[in-house]
Design an enzyme around this catalytic site. Structure first.
Site, mmCIF file in Angstrom:
data_model
loop_
_atom_site.group_PDB
_atom_site.id
_atom_site.type_symbol
_atom_site.label_atom_id
_atom_site.label_comp_id
_atom_site.label_asym_id
_atom_site.label_seq_id
_atom_site.Cartn_x
_atom_site.Cartn_y
_atom_site.Cartn_z
ATOM 1 N N ASP A 16 0.873 -1.160 0.000
ATOM 2 C CA ASP A 16 0.000 0.000 0.000
ATOM 3 C C ASP A 16 0.925 1.228 0.000
ATOM 4 O O ASP A 16 2.098 1.119 0.342
ATOM 5 C CB ASP A 16 -0.861 -0.055 1.275
ATOM 6 C CG ASP A 16 -1.636 1.215 1.519
ATOM 7 O OD1 ASP A 16 -2.216 1.759 0.559
ATOM 8 O OD2 ASP A 16 -1.664 1.668 2.686
ATOM 9 N N ASP A 18 0.006 5.170 0.907
ATOM 10 C CA ASP A 18 -0.146 6.162 1.990
ATOM 11 C C ASP A 18 -0.165 5.481 3.358
ATOM 12 O O ASP A 18 -0.975 4.583 3.604
ATOM 13 C CB ASP A 18 -1.433 6.967 1.793
ATOM 14 C CG ASP A 18 -1.445 7.720 0.465
ATOM 15 O OD1 ASP A 18 -0.402 8.298 0.103
ATOM 16 O OD2 ASP A 18 -2.488 7.718 -0.215
#
Ligand code: MG
Length: 186
Positions: A16, A18
Site C-alpha cells: 500500500d 499512503d
C-alpha cells in the site's frame, strides 16, 4: 500471529502507499510531489525488501482523482518522486497500480476488492497469491490480502485495532523498517 516466514524470489510483495511508504496526511490527500514525504527509512527498507522478493508492486486507492482534486498527471509526478527516491536507495518498484474511482462507485479495482491484484498477476504471471505478502496500514488492505490468501502485514501501532482484527492480520509492525528487520536479520 505466526512467527516465521521465509521469503525468496518466488514471493511477491504488494505495498500500500499512503501510511506505508509515505506519511499519511490526516483528512487530506497527497495532491502534489511536495505533499509526498517518505516514512522513516522507507526508501532503504524497500531497497532491502526488493533484494529479497520477486515482483514488488504498489496498490493504492487514489479517489482524489475521482473527486477532481488532482489529475492523473499530478499522480504521475508524485509517483516519479516516489520511484526515484526508492531507486536512489537501490530499491525498485516494478509497477504501480492505482484506483482513481470514488468509494461510492464500488469499483472492482478499489481495495478491498481484488481487481488491482488480478491486474498485477496478469502483468507478472510469476505472482502466486499464496506466496505474496500484502503490507498496508488499514483493515481494508488486510481484507484485500486475505481474500486472495496472501500473508498480511499491518503497519501501525493501534493495539486494540490489531487484536480486534487478528484473523485478518498475520503480522504487525510499526513500520517498513521493522518488517524488513524481521525478514532480514540486521
Ligand atoms: Mg494506506
Amino acid at each position: 500471529m505466526q512467527n516465521s516466514l521465509s521469503i525468496d524470489k518466488s514471493w511477491s510483495l504488494f505495498l500500500d502507499r499512503d501510511g506505508v511508504i509515505n506519511v499519511r496526511k490526516l483528512d487530506a490527500y497527497v495532491l502534489k510531489p511536495a505533499d509526498f514525504i517518505f516514512c522513516e527509512e522507507a526508501e532503504n527498507s524497500i531497497s532491502r525488501l526488493s533484494q529479497l522478493f520477486g515482483p514488488v508492486v504498489v496498490v493504492t486507492n487514489q479517489q482524489g482523482i475521482g473527486k477532481g482534486l488532482m489529475s492523473e498527471d499530478d499522480l504521475q509526478a508524485i509517483h516519479t518522486k516516489m520511484v526515484s527516491g526508492i531507486e536512489a536507495a537501490g530499491g525498485r518498484i516494478d509497477k504501480i497500480y492505482y484506483c482513481p474511482e470514488l468509494k461510492e462507485a464500488h469499483s472492482f479495482f478499489r481495495k478491498p476488492a481484488p481487481g488491482m491484484a488480478l491486474k498485477a498477476k496478469k502483468d507478472f504471471p510469476v505472482i502466486q497469491f499464496k506466496k505474496s505478502v500484502m503490507v498496508g496500514d488499514t483493515i481494508s488492505d488486510m481484507r484485500f490480502g486475505k481474500q486472495l490468501k496472501m500473508v498480511t502485514v499491518f503497519i501501525g501501532d493501534e493495539k486494540e485495532l490489531i487484536s480486534k482484527n487478528h484473523k485478518l492480520i498475520d503480522y504487525a509492525f510499526s513500520g517498513l523498517k521493522e518488517f524488513a528487520d524481521f525478514l532480514i536479520r540486521p
